[in-house]
Design an enzyme around this catalytic site. Structure first.
Site, PDB file in Angstrom:
ATOM      1  N   GLY A 154      13.779  27.024 -17.609  1.00 57.58           N
ATOM      2  CA  GLY A 154      13.157  28.150 -18.299  1.00 57.58           C
ATOM      3  C   GLY A 154      13.878  29.463 -18.024  1.00 57.58           C
ATOM      4  O   GLY A 154      14.198  30.219 -18.951  1.00 57.58           O
ATOM      5  N   ASN A 184       0.819  -1.223   0.000  1.00 58.06           N
ATOM      6  CA  ASN A 184       0.000   0.000   0.000  1.00 58.06           C
ATOM      7  C   ASN A 184       0.851   1.270   0.000  1.00 58.06           C
ATOM      8  O   ASN A 184       0.344   2.352   0.262  1.00 58.06           O
ATOM      9  CB  ASN A 184      -0.950  -0.005   1.197  1.00 58.06           C
ATOM     10  CG  ASN A 184      -0.211   0.155   2.519  1.00 58.06           C
ATOM     11  OD1 ASN A 184       1.014   0.001   2.572  1.00 58.06           O
ATOM     12  ND2 ASN A 184      -0.948   0.439   3.576  1.00 58.06           N
ATOM     13  N   LYS A 235      14.054  40.114 -14.992  1.00 63.90           N
ATOM     14  CA  LYS A 235      13.108  39.023 -15.205  1.00 63.90           C
ATOM     15  C   LYS A 235      11.781  39.335 -14.543  1.00 63.90           C
ATOM     16  O   LYS A 235      11.721  39.937 -13.481  1.00 63.90           O
ATOM     17  CB  LYS A 235      13.690  37.728 -14.602  1.00 63.90           C
ATOM     18  CG  LYS A 235      12.815  36.499 -14.744  1.00 63.90           C
ATOM     19  CD  LYS A 235      13.448  35.297 -14.042  1.00 63.90           C
ATOM     20  CE  LYS A 235      13.352  35.399 -12.542  1.00 63.90           C
ATOM     21  NZ  LYS A 235      13.845  34.182 -11.867  1.00 63.90           N
ATOM     22  N   ARG A 260       8.098  37.332 -13.328  1.00 60.98           N
ATOM     23  CA  ARG A 260       7.569  35.996 -13.057  1.00 60.98           C
ATOM     24  C   ARG A 260       6.093  36.086 -12.708  1.00 60.98           C
ATOM     25  O   ARG A 260       5.664  36.984 -11.974  1.00 60.98           O
ATOM     26  CB  ARG A 260       8.339  35.344 -11.903  1.00 60.98           C
ATOM     27  CG  ARG A 260       7.870  33.928 -11.572  1.00 60.98           C
ATOM     28  CD  ARG A 260       8.653  33.345 -10.401  1.00 60.98           C
ATOM     29  NE  ARG A 260      10.038  33.100 -10.730  1.00 60.98           N
ATOM     30  CZ  ARG A 260      10.480  32.024 -11.347  1.00 60.98           C
ATOM     31  NH1 ARG A 260       9.618  31.097 -11.742  1.00 60.98           N
ATOM     32  NH2 ARG A 260      11.766  31.849 -11.589  1.00 60.98           N
ATOM     33  N   GLU A 267       3.263   2.174   2.090  1.00 59.17           N
ATOM     34  CA  GLU A 267       3.889   2.536   3.365  1.00 59.17           C
ATOM     35  C   GLU A 267       5.346   2.085   3.363  1.00 59.17           C
ATOM     36  O   GLU A 267       5.709   1.093   2.723  1.00 59.17           O
ATOM     37  CB  GLU A 267       3.147   1.892   4.538  1.00 59.17           C
ATOM     38  CG  GLU A 267       1.790   2.503   4.818  1.00 59.17           C
ATOM     39  CD  GLU A 267       1.119   1.890   6.046  1.00 59.17           C
ATOM     40  OE1 GLU A 267       1.739   1.002   6.689  1.00 59.17           O
ATOM     41  OE2 GLU A 267      -0.015   2.282   6.360  1.00 59.17           O
ATOM     42  N   HIS A 279      17.675  27.936  -0.900  1.00 61.11           N
ATOM     43  CA  HIS A 279      17.120  28.873  -1.881  1.00 61.11           C
ATOM     44  C   HIS A 279      17.062  30.287  -1.309  1.00 61.11           C
ATOM     45  O   HIS A 279      17.238  31.269  -2.037  1.00 61.11           O
ATOM     46  CB  HIS A 279      15.733  28.418  -2.304  1.00 61.11           C
ATOM     47  CG  HIS A 279      15.167  29.189  -3.446  1.00 61.11           C
ATOM     48  ND1 HIS A 279      15.762  29.228  -4.695  1.00 61.11           N
ATOM     49  CD2 HIS A 279      14.058  29.980  -3.543  1.00 61.11           C
ATOM     50  CE1 HIS A 279      15.045  29.992  -5.505  1.00 61.11           C
ATOM     51  NE2 HIS A 279      14.008  30.464  -4.833  1.00 61.11           N
ATOM     52  N   ASP A 331      15.700  23.827 -12.600  1.00 59.33           N
ATOM     53  CA  ASP A 331      14.568  22.909 -12.595  1.00 59.33           C
ATOM     54  C   ASP A 331      14.159  22.615 -14.038  1.00 59.33           C
ATOM     55  O   ASP A 331      14.706  21.734 -14.680  1.00 59.33           O
ATOM     56  CB  ASP A 331      13.427  23.499 -11.772  1.00 59.33           C
ATOM     57  CG  ASP A 331      12.314  22.496 -11.508  1.00 59.33           C
ATOM     58  OD1 ASP A 331      12.373  21.366 -12.039  1.00 59.33           O
ATOM     59  OD2 ASP A 331      11.364  22.824 -10.776  1.00 59.33           O
ATOM     60  N   THR A 332      13.225  23.349 -14.575  1.00 65.37           N
ATOM     61  CA  THR A 332      12.840  23.145 -15.981  1.00 65.37           C
ATOM     62  C   THR A 332      13.739  23.932 -16.927  1.00 65.37           C
ATOM     63  O   THR A 332      13.597  23.824 -18.143  1.00 65.37           O
ATOM     64  CB  THR A 332      11.380  23.564 -16.212  1.00 65.37           C
ATOM     65  OG1 THR A 332      11.244  24.956 -15.894  1.00 65.37           O
ATOM     66  CG2 THR A 332      10.435  22.745 -15.347  1.00 65.37           C
TER      67      THR A 332
END
Length: 323
Positions: free
Chosen positions: A237, A45, A202, A204, A47, A138, A234-235
Site C-alpha cells: 500500500g 495437535n 505520508k 498513517r 506441537e 525495521h 508487505d501489502t
C-alpha cells in the site's frame, strides 16, 4: 600453572528450520559445508518436534530461520531448535533471522500496547541464544532489545550494485517512501555518487494495520529516474501510493528497491498494476510462484549471510563487510 590446555579445532554448524530451506542451502553452499541433518515434524495437535541427527557438543551453532507465512509456528520451531542446541552442549548459539519477527512493533503508538519486537529478543535469550544476526531491522534501536551481541547486516550493497546498472545516475533521484526512511535514502545517495533526494509525505492511521496515505512528494522528480527505497514490502500500500505520487509529479520511471519481500495479498496485484519499471527485492523471505510477476527481480542474500557467519565464527569484523 593451574589447569591445562587442549587444542581442539573450532567447528561451525549451520542448522535450518523448515520455513526457508532454499536460502539455508544457498548459505551452506557459500560456506562449503552441509546443513546439519535434523528431524522435524508436527504432531497431530500442531506441537513441533525437533532432533539433531549429529552431535553439536562444543560447536559454534548458527540457527537459521527466515520467518514468513505461518509466522508464529516458525518462531516456535526456531526457539525449540535453540533449546535443543543448548541442551546438546553447543558452545555458542547464534540466531540467524534474516527477517526479524515482529520488527514493526518496536514501540508503543498508543497506551496498553505491547512492544513485541522486544518480547522476541527476550524469547531468544530465554531459549538459550548468545547472539542474534539479522538483515535490515525495521528500526536500528531494536539492536538494544537483546542482551548480547547483535549483528545488524545491510542488504544495501547487494541492492545498490544491481540498481546502479538500471538507472542513469546523472538523472537519478533517490526517494524515501516517508520521512522516517530519509536516512536510508541518504546512504543510497552516497553509494550512488551523490544523487539528489526526495521523500513522499505520508500519513498513517495507527489504529488500522497496513493503511497509509501518500499525499505529495517533497523534492524535484519531474523527468527523473526515481529509485524508491524501503526495508520491506508487505501489502504494498505504501509503495504503490508513493509510485502514484511520483508518477503524477512527472517522474520518468520508478524502480522500487526493498530488502524484505513479504508480499501479502494484494501486494502482487498492486505492484503489477502500479506502473513501476521494476521491483527489486532480496530472498531474505521465500517468494512462492504465485507471488512472482514479470517486473519482479529477486537478488540472493546468501553470500552476505555466509560472509557474516564466517566473520563471527572466526572472531573477525562484521562491520568490515560494509566499509
Amino acid at each position: 600453572m593451574t589447569g591445562f590446555k587442549v587444542s581442539n579445532d573450532k567447528r561451525l554448524v549451520l542448522i535450518s528450520g523448515r520455513a526457508h530451506p532454499v536460502l539455508a542451502q544457498a548459505v551452506a553452499e557459500e560456506l562449503s559445508i552441509d546443513l546439519l541433518p535434523i528431524i522435524a515434524y508436527d504432531f497431530a495437535n500442531s506441537e513441533i518436534y525437533v532432533r539433531f541427527e549429529e552431535s553439536v557438543r562444543g560447536a559454534d551453532v548458527f540457527v537459521l530461520q527466515s520467518i514468513e507465512g505461518d509466522i508464529n509456528k516458525w518462531i516456535m520451531e526456531q526457539l525449540i531448535m535453540i533449546d535443543a542446541a543448548k541442551r546438546a552442549s553447543a558452545k555458542r548459539i547464534t540466531v540467524v533471522a534474516p527477517f526479524y519477527p515482529y520488527s514493526r512493533q518496536d514501540k508503543k503508538h498508543q497506551g496498553r500496547e505491547p512492544i513485541s519486537a522486544r518480547l522476541m529478543a527476550d524469547l531468544y535469550k530465554a531459549a538459550g541464544a548468545d547472539r542474534i544476526m539479522s538483515v535490515d531491522l525495521h528500526a536500528s534501536q531494536e539492536q538494544g532489545f537483546f542482551d548480547g551481541p547483535v549483528d545488524h547486516l545491510f542488504a544495501m550493497p547487494v541492492l545498490v550494485d544491481y540498481v546502479r546498472g538500471r538507472v542513469d545516475l546523472a538523472n537519478a533521484v533517490i526517494v524515501s517512501p516517508d520521512a522516517g526512511r530519509i536516512r536510508v535514502a541518504e546512504k543510497w545517495s552516497t553509494k550512488l555518487g551523490g544523487c539528489p533526494l526526495a521523500f513522499v509525505h505520508k500519513t498513517r492511521d495507527t489504529t488500522r494495520p497496513n493503511v497509509a496515505v501518500a499525499n505529495r512528494v517533497v523534492g524535484e522528480v519531474a523527468g527523473k529516474e526515481c529509485v524508491l527505497v524501503d526495508d520491506m514490502i508487505d501489502t504494498a500500500g505504501t509503495i504503490t501510493e508513493a509510485i502514484k505520487v511520483l508518477t503524477n509529479a512527472g517522474a520518468k520511471k520508478v524502480i522500487v528497491a526493498a530488502t524484505h519481500g513479504i508480499l501479502s495479498d494484494p501486494a502482487v496485484r498492486r505492484l503489477s498494476e502500479s506502473g513501476a519499471t521494476e521491483v527489486v527485492i532480496t530472498d531474505t523471505l521465500p517468494v512462492s510462484a504465485e507471488k512472482r510477476f514479470p517486473s519482479l527481480t529477486i537478488l540472493s542474500i546468501a553470500p552476505l549471510l555466509a560472509r557474516a557467519i564466517l566473520e563471527v565464527f572466526e572472531d573477525g569484523s562484521v562491520t568490515s563487510l560494509f566499509t
